[in-house]
Each structure stands twice: as structure tokens, then as C-alpha cells.
Design an enzyme around this catalytic site. Structure first.
Site, PDB file in Angstrom:
ATOM      1  N   ASP A  54      37.242  41.924  37.391  1.00  0.00           N
ATOM      2  CA  ASP A  54      38.510  42.022  36.662  1.00  0.00           C
ATOM      3  C   ASP A  54      39.233  43.260  37.159  1.00  0.00           C
ATOM      4  O   ASP A  54      38.933  44.391  36.755  1.00  0.00           O
ATOM      5  CB  ASP A  54      38.235  42.101  35.150  1.00  0.00           C
ATOM      6  CG  ASP A  54      39.498  41.905  34.333  1.00  0.00           C
ATOM      7  OD1 ASP A  54      40.586  41.762  34.935  1.00  0.00           O
ATOM      8  OD2 ASP A  54      39.402  41.895  33.095  1.00  0.00           O
ATOM      9  N   ALA A  55      40.167  43.055  38.097  1.00  0.00           N
ATOM     10  CA  ALA A  55      40.857  44.179  38.742  1.00  0.00           C
ATOM     11  C   ALA A  55      42.376  44.059  38.581  1.00  0.00           C
ATOM     12  O   ALA A  55      43.088  45.042  38.757  1.00  0.00           O
ATOM     13  CB  ALA A  55      40.490  44.239  40.220  1.00  0.00           C
ATOM     14  N   LYS A  56      42.841  42.859  38.299  1.00  0.00           N
ATOM     15  CA  LYS A  56      44.280  42.597  38.071  1.00  0.00           C
ATOM     16  C   LYS A  56      45.135  43.206  39.173  1.00  0.00           C
ATOM     17  O   LYS A  56      46.149  43.862  38.908  1.00  0.00           O
ATOM     18  CB  LYS A  56      44.722  43.111  36.696  1.00  0.00           C
ATOM     19  CG  LYS A  56      43.937  42.475  35.548  1.00  0.00           C
ATOM     20  CD  LYS A  56      44.461  42.890  34.205  1.00  0.00           C
ATOM     21  CE  LYS A  56      43.632  42.335  33.066  1.00  0.00           C
ATOM     22  NZ  LYS A  56      42.280  42.931  32.959  1.00  0.00           N
ATOM     23  N   ARG A  57      44.731  42.977  40.407  1.00  0.00           N
ATOM     24  CA  ARG A  57      45.454  43.539  41.543  1.00  0.00           C
ATOM     25  C   ARG A  57      46.786  42.837  41.752  1.00  0.00           C
ATOM     26  O   ARG A  57      46.932  41.647  41.418  1.00  0.00           O
ATOM     27  CB  ARG A  57      44.618  43.416  42.816  1.00  0.00           C
ATOM     28  CG  ARG A  57      43.286  44.151  42.812  1.00  0.00           C
ATOM     29  CD  ARG A  57      43.417  45.602  42.490  1.00  0.00           C
ATOM     30  NE  ARG A  57      42.209  46.348  42.838  1.00  0.00           N
ATOM     31  CZ  ARG A  57      41.898  47.537  42.346  1.00  0.00           C
ATOM     32  NH1 ARG A  57      42.705  48.116  41.477  1.00  0.00           N
ATOM     33  NH2 ARG A  57      40.801  48.158  42.717  1.00  0.00           N
ATOM     34  N   THR A  97      40.531  38.851  39.405  1.00  0.00           N
ATOM     35  CA  THR A  97      41.779  38.627  38.658  1.00  0.00           C
ATOM     36  C   THR A  97      42.914  39.322  39.405  1.00  0.00           C
ATOM     37  O   THR A  97      42.760  40.425  39.929  1.00  0.00           O
ATOM     38  CB  THR A  97      41.697  39.169  37.222  1.00  0.00           C
ATOM     39  OG1 THR A  97      41.406  40.568  37.247  1.00  0.00           O
ATOM     40  CG2 THR A  97      40.643  38.446  36.411  1.00  0.00           C
TER      41      THR A  97
END
Ligand SMILES: O=c1ccn([C@@H]2O[C@H](COP(=O)(O)O)[C@@H](O)[C@H]2O)c(=O)[nH]1
Length: 276
Positions: free
Chosen positions: A93-96, A120
Site C-alpha cells: 500500500d504505497a498509493k504512488r 496501490t
């Protein structure tokens, strides 16, 4: 193995839609681990070993590791999961989200450095910003759609027009991903458990696309409403994520057993409402 193949096998073999979130907060670690040099790794490893048979995936949130300069412990943790629990995929879960050349580096970080099975990603910089992740055909790319926080509505609810003249931004994202970006069959979407009506809408727009659904447990999302809104036709389709409620079920030396108890109860509470 392709992320989607591994996820489907884990759904089936474990009879579970539960995603165990790994958000190690140093202020909440059990007293006997606090201050130890590898405390974050040891804490997460025990949680992983205690819950692996109950989970369809694990979701480490990178900020909790990076903030403590513990990226090496994240690497070791993902390596441990792959070695000891190879049938459970790992979503970083990094939401890059960045331009393509930088996204290439983020993709190397997630898939080559950490060995994650999926990541993510924010869709808001457009297709070219997510293409570097698609260059890894076996990896999952899970795009933010309708996030679990209240402020998600500020932008995700904006009317962006569309074929019927009215369409909210998260609906456009859902349609775009399902109809145009998912050519490799490796996309999923993030939709918060705190908004079951929107889960139902996203399910309606995306067929069987896997949905990562955070927001049960500490954020108060309703499990029954989530499952009824989001399951795909075959009774799967969801990775329902819980972090704090499982991780911090006990602050004592029994923390892993307590985490297992909560994870078992959560998996069962989900399964009760799945269509048969
Ligand atoms: O919309 C979103 C997207 C991601 N998250 C992440 O999920 C977990 C939730 O933790 P809980 O303790 O189960 O509330 C956390 O890592 C968030 O960064 C989200 O909550 N909502």
C-alpha cells in the site's frame, strides 16, 4: 504466478476475503518488543504467522516502515511472507502517483526491491502514469477509486459529465479502469467500506474486478453492508482490509493470539454474508 491467479486461489483455498493490514505503529507495539532493533519486523512476522491461514492477502502500508527508517524490515517481512506463506499475495500500500519516468522507479521499488505482488496507485495523473506498473504483467495494480475517508468526497464526488451527462469522478475512474486500462487483467480498485452505496455502484460498473476495501474495524465500516454491496457473482471479488483492529487487539505478550482471534472473527463475520 500472476497476482490475480494467486488471489483467486487464496480466496478459494482459505475461504476468506480478509486482507490483513500491516501498519506497525511504534507507539502501539507490545511493551516487550518496544525498543528492540528489529521490533517492527518481529511484530509483523508474528502477526503474519498467526493469521496467514485466515487471510486472502497481506497489505503492508509503506509509510509505517519508511517513517521509522525500517525499509530493510519491510523487505525482510515480504521475503518472510513469500518464503513461509507463498500462497498469500502481498499488496504494497504505497498509493504512488507520478509522471512515467518516476513511476518506473516506483515500480522497480515495489516489485523488484520489495518483491510485492501488487501495489496501490493513484489514477489521477492518467494512463501514462500507471503504464510503468503494467510493464510487470504478473503484478497487480490497484487504483484508488472511492477512498474510505470522509474527505474523499471533496474530489471523488465531482460531476465530470460522461455518456449520460452526469458522472461522478470515482465512477469515471471505475469505468476507465474496467473498460480501458485493464487490458492485462491485473487491475483492481480501492473502495472504502465506509461507503457501501458506492461499493455497490463500483461493482455495478466493473463486473468482477477485484476491490480492495479498507475501512472496517477501526474506521467503523459495516461488514454486512460491504459484503452485500461488493461481492462478485461468485461470492468473492473483495479484499476486505483491517489493520489496527487486528494488530492491536492486545498490547501484551499475547498480541499474536489476540490478533488471530480478531482475524478469525472478522473472516467469519464476512463469510456469514457472502452469497452461496
Ligand atoms: O481509502 C483508503 C485507502 C487505504 N487505506 C489504508 O488502509 C488501512 C486502514 O487501516 P485500519 O486500521 O484498518 O483503519 C491503512 O493502511 C490506510 O492507509 C484506507 O484506510 N482507506
Amino acid at each position: 504466478m500472476h497476482f490475480m491467479t494467486a488471489l483467486k486461489a487464496a480466496w478459494r483455498q482459505r475461504d476468506s476475503l480478509l486482507c490483513v493490514g500491516l501498519d506497525p505503529d511504534p507507539a502501539k507495539l507490545p511493551a516487550h518488543l518496544a525498543g528492540q532493533p528489529e521490533a517492527i519486523f518481529e511484530f509483523c512476522r508474528e502477526i503474519v504467522d498467526a493469521t496467514a491461514d485466515l487471510a486472502c492477502c497481506f497489505k503492508p502500508q509503506i509509510a509505517y516502515f519508511a517513517a521509522q527508517r525500517a525499509e530493510d524490515q519491510l523487505e525482510a517481512l515480504i521475503e518472510h511472507i513469500h518464503r513461509r506463506h507463498p500462497e498469500v499475495p502481498v499488496i504494497l500500500d504505497a498509493k504512488r502517483g507520478d509522471i512515467g519516468s518516476t513511476a518506473e522507479q516506483y515500480a522497480i521499488e515495489a516489485f523488484e526491491r520489495y518483491g510485492a505482488d501488487a501495489i496501490t496507485v493513484s489514477p489521477y495523473m492518467g494512463r501514462d502514469s500507471v503504464e510503468p506498473y503494467f510493464a510487470y504483467p504478473d503484478k497487480g495494480v490497484i487504483l484508488l477509486c472511492r477512498t474510505s475517508n470522509a474527505g474523499g468526497s471533496d474530489l471523488q464526488f465531482l460531476d465530470v459529465g460522461g455518456p449520460a451527462g452526469q458522472e461522478r469522478l470515482f465512477e469515471r475512474v471505475a469505468r476507465l479502469v474496467a473498460e480501458e486500462w485493464n487490458t492485462g487483467g491485473n487491475c483492481g480498485l480501492v473502495v472504502g467500506a465506509t461507503f457501501p452505496d458506492e461499493i455497490a455502484r463500483v461493482r455495478q460498473l466493473t463486473g468482477d474486478l477485484p476491490l480492495l476495501v479498507p475501512g472496517i474495524g477501526a474506521q467503523g465500516g459495516d461488514i454486512e453492508a460491504t459484503v452485500k454491496a461488493g461481492c462478485s457473482a461468485d461470492g468473492s471479488g473483495l479484499m476486505i482490509s483491517s489493520s489496527r483492529a487486528i494488530l492491536y487487539a492486545s498490547r501484551g505478550e499475547d498480541f499474536a493470539e489476540a490478533a488471530r482471534r480478531v482475524a478469525t472473527a472478522t473472516r467469519d463475520a464476512i463469510n456469514v454474508h457472502r452469497p452461496t
